[in-house]
Design an enzyme around this catalytic site. Structure first.
Site, PDB file in Angstrom:
ATOM      1  N   GLU A   1      -4.612  15.150   3.017  1.00 37.13           N
ATOM      2  CA  GLU A   1      -5.103  14.301   1.923  1.00 37.13           C
ATOM      3  C   GLU A   1      -5.351  15.111   0.658  1.00 37.13           C
ATOM      4  OE1 GLU A   1      -4.811  11.230   1.867  1.00 37.13           O
ATOM      5  OE2 GLU A   1      -4.290  11.161   3.978  1.00 37.13           O
TER       6      GLU A   1
ATOM      7  N   TYR B   1     -11.800  12.368   4.023  1.00 33.25           N
ATOM      8  CA  TYR B   1     -11.762  12.109   2.579  1.00 33.25           C
ATOM      9  C   TYR B   1     -12.859  12.878   1.848  1.00 33.25           C
ATOM     10  CZ  TYR B   1      -8.612   8.483   4.148  1.00 33.25           C
ATOM     11  OH  TYR B   1      -7.579   7.824   4.748  1.00 33.25           O
TER      12      TYR B   1
ATOM     13  N   HIS C   1       2.213  14.691   0.257  1.00 32.63           N
ATOM     14  CA  HIS C   1       2.429  14.485   1.693  1.00 32.63           C
ATOM     15  C   HIS C   1       3.859  14.835   2.076  1.00 32.63           C
ATOM     16  CE1 HIS C   1      -1.415  12.724   2.581  1.00 32.63           C
ATOM     17  NE2 HIS C   1      -1.239  11.677   1.799  1.00 32.63           N
TER      18      HIS C   1
ATOM     19  N   HIS D   1     -11.548   1.004   6.646  1.00 29.19           N
ATOM     20  CA  HIS D   1     -11.459   2.068   7.643  1.00 29.19           C
ATOM     21  C   HIS D   1     -12.372   1.851   8.843  1.00 29.19           C
ATOM     22  CE1 HIS D   1      -9.773   3.540   3.941  1.00 29.19           C
ATOM     23  NE2 HIS D   1      -9.132   4.475   4.613  1.00 29.19           N
TER      24      HIS D   1
ATOM     25  N   HIS E   1       0.847  -1.202   0.000  1.00 28.64           N
ATOM     26  CA  HIS E   1       0.000   0.000   0.000  1.00 28.64           C
ATOM     27  C   HIS E   1       0.876   1.244   0.000  1.00 28.64           C
ATOM     28  CE1 HIS E   1      -3.461  -2.409   0.638  1.00 28.64           C
ATOM     29  NE2 HIS E   1      -3.013  -2.882   1.785  1.00 28.64           N
ATOM     30  N   ALA E   2       0.621   2.151  -0.927  1.00 29.89           N
ATOM     31  CA  ALA E   2       1.453   3.343  -1.045  1.00 29.89           C
ATOM     32  C   ALA E   2       1.314   4.218   0.187  1.00 29.89           C
ATOM     33  CB  ALA E   2       1.054   4.126  -2.283  1.00 29.89           C
TER      34      ALA E   2
ATOM     35  N   HIS F   1       0.209  12.280  -5.451  1.00 26.30           N
ATOM     36  CA  HIS F   1      -0.492  12.336  -4.163  1.00 26.30           C
ATOM     37  C   HIS F   1       0.483  12.124  -3.000  1.00 26.30           C
ATOM     38  CE1 HIS F   1      -3.917  11.686  -1.387  1.00 26.30           C
ATOM     39  NE2 HIS F   1      -3.011  10.946  -0.762  1.00 26.30           N
ATOM     40  N   GLU F   2       1.288  11.080  -3.093  1.00 24.99           N
ATOM     41  CA  GLU F   2       2.209  10.760  -1.991  1.00 24.99           C
ATOM     42  C   GLU F   2       3.280  11.843  -1.831  1.00 24.99           C
ATOM     43  OE1 GLU F   2       1.457   8.583   0.071  1.00 24.99           O
ATOM     44  OE2 GLU F   2      -0.046   7.495  -1.067  1.00 24.99           O
TER      45      GLU F   2
HETATM   46 ZN   LIG Z   1      -2.741  10.432   1.225  1.00 27.04          ZN
END
Ligand SMILES: [Zn+2]
Length: 616
Positions: free
Chosen positions: A415, A525, A391, A515, A357-358, A387-388
């Site tokens: 996010e 989200y 962060h 989740h 999982h990324a 996306h990553e």
């Molecule tokens: Zn994220």
């Protein structure tokens, strides 16, 4: 720390601090009139300031140790690395417990803003709350790992067939167009969650007890406190945003149902009723992208195939990450440190198990940034990389702040950040960096927008209802005897979907979502989906862009980059409306940017829907 497509949880120091034992006794406030053990001197603001400095310094050390152990545990999954990682995490939690107990000493004291705020943040950075009784603390911690493990190891074993895990079942949901096969896979995955019901019920009772000991009404109240809004304001705000986007969702729902009816027949997809949840291409009906070929405009120009382009150009995983990095550099950010390239995990190792999982990490909360991904050369992973990296660049932007400020002002901002950059990965941007040679004609905009909407618009009601349900569960408004019925009531009301077969209280369908099983809050989200368009629109204006929002890329705009960086550098030092104001000029969340972005699609959907009965 885990990424479950398409929603992604980041590895922040706070993420590890999931469990906190509450105070074991009421705050010691010796009264001079009461004889007893020698009284501590009355607390002072100076003592509070020294306390929070010392606390951050120890937490910093423990959190770094914990991150290192967790990194190794995720990238070399062995018996021993799991034990070492659990030990480091227990040590960190123990310290958190002591400090939270100690912090109650300063309640009600008049403190400088940055001291009082950090003391408050000590309390709200957690997601499960262990009661004071050590036996119950252990019970809660056991239940939470057990539920997550049940989900992770979950398999459906049909009679006489091979067992199928979530990945295999999801592939069926994505690809099959046979209603009977879809129903079997959908129901099959929910055999995994039914046995979670009693453990989940007990977990709710325990974490509520712990939350109350910390002064919250229940765990939902504690989760909402992360948003620093007055009582009742967050649910109202969510409703207001939902009302803004609902006409767009309804139009998409109507069109998709019309096309599904054409494909499967009125019997499977009747008019004016919620859509069968197993027909929407995804295990939770939260991402409808897999239906693209069924619902695409018939006359539309074909859209470029980024998958094929990346493969054709011979892109390597590292090149994909470098390309993402260059986007941030074009906005004026410093390139990533050399250690990022030395220490990250970019590809699945051939010789060992890793958690694929990324996720994005900042091991020492300073410059030891990393991503952990098993990159494949696909358009999907190209987006995920942006996306990553969002962060990572965020984590670095606030690394000069005190430790407890090294986070986004609320979980939705972290996010949203990477997705803001993702929205700028447009055809024009791809042409600019030489990935596509010709701009697709404007007539293909509709197809691109529909593809985005199947992902981002379809997600909204699901993003909203998961915590709607849990807030009700934690407050007791939804009792255990109505867990499943309440879940389906919300699924019908917000998403307009229904189960393919009747469900009962012998089932526990919420637990079929990661989740819920793993106790990860979810409303972030929904809010991140709203915020990313709002921030995108503001940055496009700052970049001087004039034109349809969906074609805007902020690539290369130092002005947009500067604005974004100012917000990122604030970290969690101020409440989120101030951070939002820095970048958008407004203190209020606003979903109209999302409506602007999808306006051409909405017009087309409305035409398509003429003559259809919409709604459910
Ligand atoms: Zn994220």
């Amino acid at each position: 720390m885990m990424r479950i497509h398409p929603v992604i949880v980041v590895a922040l120091p706070g993420a590890a601090l999931a469990l906190l034992a509450a105070c074991s006794e009421p705050p010691a406030r010796p009264s001079p009139a009461t004889p007893g053990p020698p009284a501590e001197p009355a607390p002072t603001a100076e003592e509070a300031a020294r306390f929070i400095e010392a606390t951050e310094s120890e937490l910093h050390e423990l959190s770094t140790d914990n991150n290192r152990a967790a990194w190794v545990a995720s990238t070399y999954i062995t018996f021993d690395t799991q034990i070492l990682s659990a030990a480091a995490s227990a040590k960190l939690l123990g310290a958190m417990t002591r400090y939270a107990q100690r912090a109650t000493r300063f309640a009600g004291l008049d403190l400088p803003y940055d001291v009082g705020r950090r003391i408050d943040l000590l309390r709200t950075s957690l997601t499960l709350y262990a009661p004071a009784d050590p036996k119950r603390t252990r019970e809660l911690s056991t239940l939470s790992s057990k539920l997550e493990a049940m989900y992770g190891a979950g398999k459906y074993c049909p009679a006489g067939g091979a067992c199928l895990d979530l990945q295999a079942l999801s592939r069926i949901l994505a690809k099959s167009r046979d209603p009977a096969e879809l129903e079997r896979a959908w129901v099959g995955w929910r055999t995994v969650s039914a046995p979670m019901r009693d453990d989940f019920t007990r977990l709710v009772a325990l974490t509520n007890e712990g939350a109350r000991e910390l002064g919250f009404k229940d765990t939902g109240d504690a989760w909402r406190a992360k948003y620093e809004m007055p009582e009742g304001a967050l649910p109202r705000e969510v409703d207001r945003l939902w009302a803004q986007v609902k006409p767009l969702y309804d139009a998409l729902h109507c069109h998709v149902r019309g096309r599904l009816a054409a494909r499967y027949g009125e019997e499977v997809v009747p008019d004016a009723r919620p859509i069968r949840a197993d027909l929407l291409g995804d295990m939770w009906a939260q991402d409808w992208s897999n239906l693209y070929d069924l619902v695409a405009p018939e006359e539309a120009a074909p859209i470029y195939d980024l998958d094929a382009v990346l493969k054709e150009k011979g892109f390597t995983p590292i090149q994909m990450v470098k390309t993402g990095e260059q986007f941030f550099v074009s906005l004026g950010f410093e390139p990533l440190p050399a250690t990022f390239w030395e220490r990250s995990l970019f590809v699945k190792p051939a010789d060992r198990d890793v958690v694929c999982h990324a996720s994005a990490w900042n091991i020492d909360d300073e410059d030891d940034l990393r991503i952990k991904m098993c990159i494949e050369i696909t358009a999907d992973d190209f987006q995920t990389i942006h996306h990553e990296l969002g962060h990572n660049f965020y984590q670095r932007a606030y690394n000069q702040r005190p430790l407890l400020y090294r986070d986004s002002p609320n979980p939705a901002f972290h996010e949203a950040l990477g997705d803001v950059i993702g929205l700028s990965v447009t055809s024009e941007y791809l042409q600019r960096i030489g990935l596509v040679s010709e701009l697709p004609p404007p007539s293909s905009d509709l197809s691109l927008l529909l593809r985005d909407a199947l992902n981002k618009v379809a997600f909204l009601p699901f993003g909203l209802l998961v915590d709607r349900w849990r807030w009700g569960v934690f407050s007791g408004e939804i009792p255990p005897s109505e867990y499943n019925a309440a879940w389906w009531e919300l699924r019908a009301r917000y998403q307009g979907v229904r189960p393919p077969v009747p469900r009962s209280e012998a089932d526990f369908d919420p637990g079929a979502k990661y989740h819920v099983a793993a106790s990860v809050p979810y409303i972030r989200y929904f809010l991140a989906h709203v915020l990313q368009f709002q921030i995108h629109r503001a940055l496009c204006e700052e970049a001087g862009y004039r034109g349809p929002l969906h074609r805007c890329t902020i690539h290369g705009s130092a002005r947009a980059g500067e604005k974004l960086r100012r917000m990122m550098e604030m970290g969690r030092s101020r409440p989120w409306p101030e951070a939002l104001e820095v970048v958008t000029g407004s203190r209020q969340m606003d979903a109209t940017a999302m409506l602007d972005y999808f306006a051409p699609l909405k017009e087309w959907l409305d035409q398509e829907n003429r003559g259809r009965t919409c709604g459910w």
